[in-house]
Motif scaffolding. Structure first.
Motif, PDB file in Angstrom:
ATOM      1  N   GLU A  35       0.806  -1.225   0.000  1.00 49.13           N
ATOM      2  CA  GLU A  35       0.000   0.000   0.000  1.00 49.13           C
ATOM      3  C   GLU A  35       0.841   1.278   0.000  1.00 49.13           C
ATOM      4  OE1 GLU A  35      -2.950  -0.111   3.059  1.00 49.13           O
ATOM      5  OE2 GLU A  35      -4.171  -1.613   2.019  1.00 49.13           O
ATOM      6  N   ILE A  38       2.238   1.806  -3.482  1.00 45.26           N
ATOM      7  CA  ILE A  38       1.213   2.234  -4.440  1.00 45.26           C
ATOM      8  C   ILE A  38       0.896   3.723  -4.233  1.00 45.26           C
ATOM      9  CG2 ILE A  38      -1.221   1.989  -5.060  1.00 45.26           C
ATOM     10  CD1 ILE A  38      -0.956  -0.997  -4.693  1.00 45.26           C
ATOM     11  N   TYR A  44       2.363  -0.241  -9.275  1.00 42.26           N
ATOM     12  CA  TYR A  44       0.937  -0.120  -9.599  1.00 42.26           C
ATOM     13  C   TYR A  44       0.402  -1.449 -10.110  1.00 42.26           C
ATOM     14  CZ  TYR A  44       2.029  -0.167 -14.607  1.00 42.26           C
ATOM     15  OH  TYR A  44       2.447  -0.529 -15.867  1.00 42.26           O
ATOM     16  N   LEU A  77       1.349  -6.944 -11.015  1.00 44.30           N
ATOM     17  CA  LEU A  77       1.793  -5.799 -10.223  1.00 44.30           C
ATOM     18  C   LEU A  77       3.164  -5.387 -10.761  1.00 44.30           C
ATOM     19  CD1 LEU A  77       1.355  -3.939  -7.740  1.00 44.30           C
ATOM     20  CD2 LEU A  77       2.502  -5.700  -6.364  1.00 44.30           C
TER      21      LEU A  77
END
Length: 577
Positions: A35, A38, A44, A77
């Motif tokens: 988290e 990101i 991302y 990812l």
């Protein structure tokens, strides 16, 4: 955070999905490592790739569960700076039946398409056996062959390889033997049933070609197994270090591990979801069928407790820790003390163990009466040996400072053994005992089974008493036929379920013969790395197992004689059962 990841984690917080400890750790890892990165824009989720992959699989293969969409999300990812995939290694360890192979089939099929966007993204599926390696390959093959639209994309699939027409990506299956590697420049490698790998030697060979195509990936899938300190344990250790933040690389592996947290949870079916993510409510039609199958396997353990290791390891993904234990518990041994039925004139199978001619030899006849295994046994022991080891001539509590293990004098008086004052045990004693059982009790021997070892000296003795020696390995069983077991250690795993289930269900009768209970207590049941069982001695010299081995050899032919008539490694010092 992308929808599929957020929804799955929210389900855990809401209590609609149950997570085992490793998945809870994964949630904490995501909050700690994913988290923030990101939020900062370092990494991302490629939502377009994720949606395309999910839609592709659901269109051509099967509907996906939430946990499968969660896994797929992390495959796509990426680092923002160079669009390099965050996870090269993806580790999926889930209980049997939860669709690991099906999921991988859909994923790697997608990776070979133009939607993934990498040409010549070759993929190898690797397993220990060709049949296992072909599992996903055949699923993709069948899917393409049954859909004409897919054939336009892949062409006619081959039996050895599948090639995407547009990307030129090739999909192959291989065995884990590194010698089968032929230099294919892979974009991804799938390692299936990794619990069978003893080391990473062959793995290293197969991943050596990775890196020549963009975004290389290694998929490791399987259920836990019996090989300890092998490859899968090292993978679990790496996963643990990544999850708890002690790994040198925060993204060294993406681990999705589903298992029971504790062995006691197996008796609570609501907890099975910890190992079987398919069992999250509401269950799909497939999951409902799987749940019923697992329930049946669980219920079978009541009658067949020897299947517990397989059930715990494969259905609950939690290998049992007692890889060494006694063949039977104290209570099960006590239960073998039953009155013998009248066996005169019945069919029987004989068993003998004559491994050493200088200490013990054991003989016995096995009857199967009303589903109970009745075994009448006798032993021959050399006087010099039992004098030295057990103090036969001068009974006392200890011998050479070691505890007395066997009341030889008492068992002799009860008629369970014969003490021989001979330089070695004469094989005539063995053959004569079977002849006596045949002639005086009118037994019809379907076979007499024993180890091939010492056959050279036992053979003439058996022939002297009218028994028939085998002339070839494939000769049919006949009355009074000596059945030679060429590899006695190999039958341990074959017979273990029958023997251990018989003890557990109290269907073994040794009569008053406490010596047979002593023999059995001396046997260590050991679970090998390949999941097979072997029976070994708890101690080489004083703890004899000859009578148990004779019983085991007779059990080899127990199916020949079905008829009806009208725990722990603890010392058992009192043999008055």
């Amino acid at each position: 955070m992308i929808k599929y990841v957020k929804d799955y984690i929210d389900g855990y917080y809401a209590g609609t999905v149950k997570f085992n400890r490793e998945r809870v750790d994964l949630v904490n890892y995501i909050k700690r490592e994913i988290e923030p990165r990101i939020t900062s824009g370092e990494i991302y989720f490629d939502s377009k790739q994720i949606e395309n992959c999910i839609n592709y699989i659901e269109k051509w293969f099967f509907p996906l569960e939430d946990f499968q969409k969660f896994i797929i999300s992390f495959i796509f990812l990426y680092f923002t700076e160079n669009h390099r995939n965050v996870y090269r290694k993806i580790f999926i360890m889930i209980a049997r039946g939860n669709g690991k192979n099906g999921l991988i089939s859909g994923i790697i099929s997608y990776l070979s398409t133009p939607m993934h966007g990498i040409k010549k993204y070759n993929i190898s599926i690797v397993a220990n056996s060709e049949d296992q390696a072909k599992t996903s390959f055949d699923e993709i093959y069948d899917t393409i062959e049954s859909n004409s639209k897919l054939e336009k994309l892949f062409g006619k699939p081959g039996k050895k390889e599948i090639k995407n027409i547009q990307t030129k990506s090739i999909l192959k299956y291989r065995t884990s033997n590194g010698n089968t590697k032929d230099g294919l420049r892979d974009g991804a490698v799938v390692f299936d049933e990794i619990h069978q790998y003893e080391s990473n030697k062959d793995v290293k060979v197969h991943i050596s070609g990775l890196g020549k195509r963009p975004n290389p990936r290694e998929f490791y899938i399987g259920t836990d197994g019996y090989v300890r300190d092998g490859f899968i344990d090292r993978m679990k250790d790496l996963a643990k270090r990544v999850l708890d933040g002690t790994s040198k690389k925060w993204n060294a592996i993406f681990p999705f591990i589903c298992k029971l947290d504790d062995e006691r949870q197996v008796d609570d079916k609501d907890k099975w979801e910890l190992a079987n993510p398919m069992f999250s409510e509401p269950m799909s039609e497939y999951a409902q069928g799987l749940f019923e199958t697992v329930c049946e396997d669980y219920d079978d353990l009541e009658e067949e407790p020897s299947g517990r290791e397989e059930f715990m390891t494969k259905r609950m993904d939690l290998p049992v820790t007692d890889i060494e234990r006694s063949v039977a518990t104290y209570e099960e041994l006590v239960a073998t003390k039953q009155e013998f039925p009248d066996t005169r004139g019945l069919s029987a199978v004989g068993g003998f163990d004559f491994a050493s001619i200088r200490d013990f030899a054991a003989v016995g006849v096995l009857f199967r009466i009303d589903d109970t295994y009745v075994f009448k046994a006798h032993s021959f022991v050399r006087k010099a040996f039992v004098d030295q080891i057990y103090g036969y001539s001068k009974p006392k509590d200890s011998i050479n400072g070691k505890k007395q293990y066997a009341p030889i004098k008492k068992w002799e008086e009860q008629g369970f053994l014969t003490v021989l004052d001979e330089p070695s045990i004469n094989p005539r004693h063995v053959a004569a005992w079977f002849a006596k059982m045949r002639d005086e009790e009118g037994l019809e021997f379907k076979a007499i089974c024993g180890d091939r070892f010492r056959l050279d000296i036992l053979g003439p003795a058996f022939e002297e008493f009218g028994f028939t020696l085998p002339k070839g390995k494939k000769e049919e069983i006949s009355v009074d036929k000596i059945e030679i077991i060429n590899n006695p250690r190999a039958i341990d795993s074959l017979l273990a379920p029958r023997i251990e289930d018989a003890f557990a269900n109290l269907k073994v009768n040794f009569g008053d013969n406490d010596m047979m209970r002593w023999y059995t207590q001396n046997v260590l049941r050991r679970l090998k790395g390949d999941g097979n069982v072997e029976y070994v001695k708890k101690e080489d010299v004083r703890r004899k197992t000859d009578g148990f081995k004779a019983f085991e050899y007779a059990m080899y032919r127990a199916d020949e004689i079905v008829q009806s008539v009208g725990e722990d490694f603890t010392e058992i010092t009192d043999w008055f059962f």
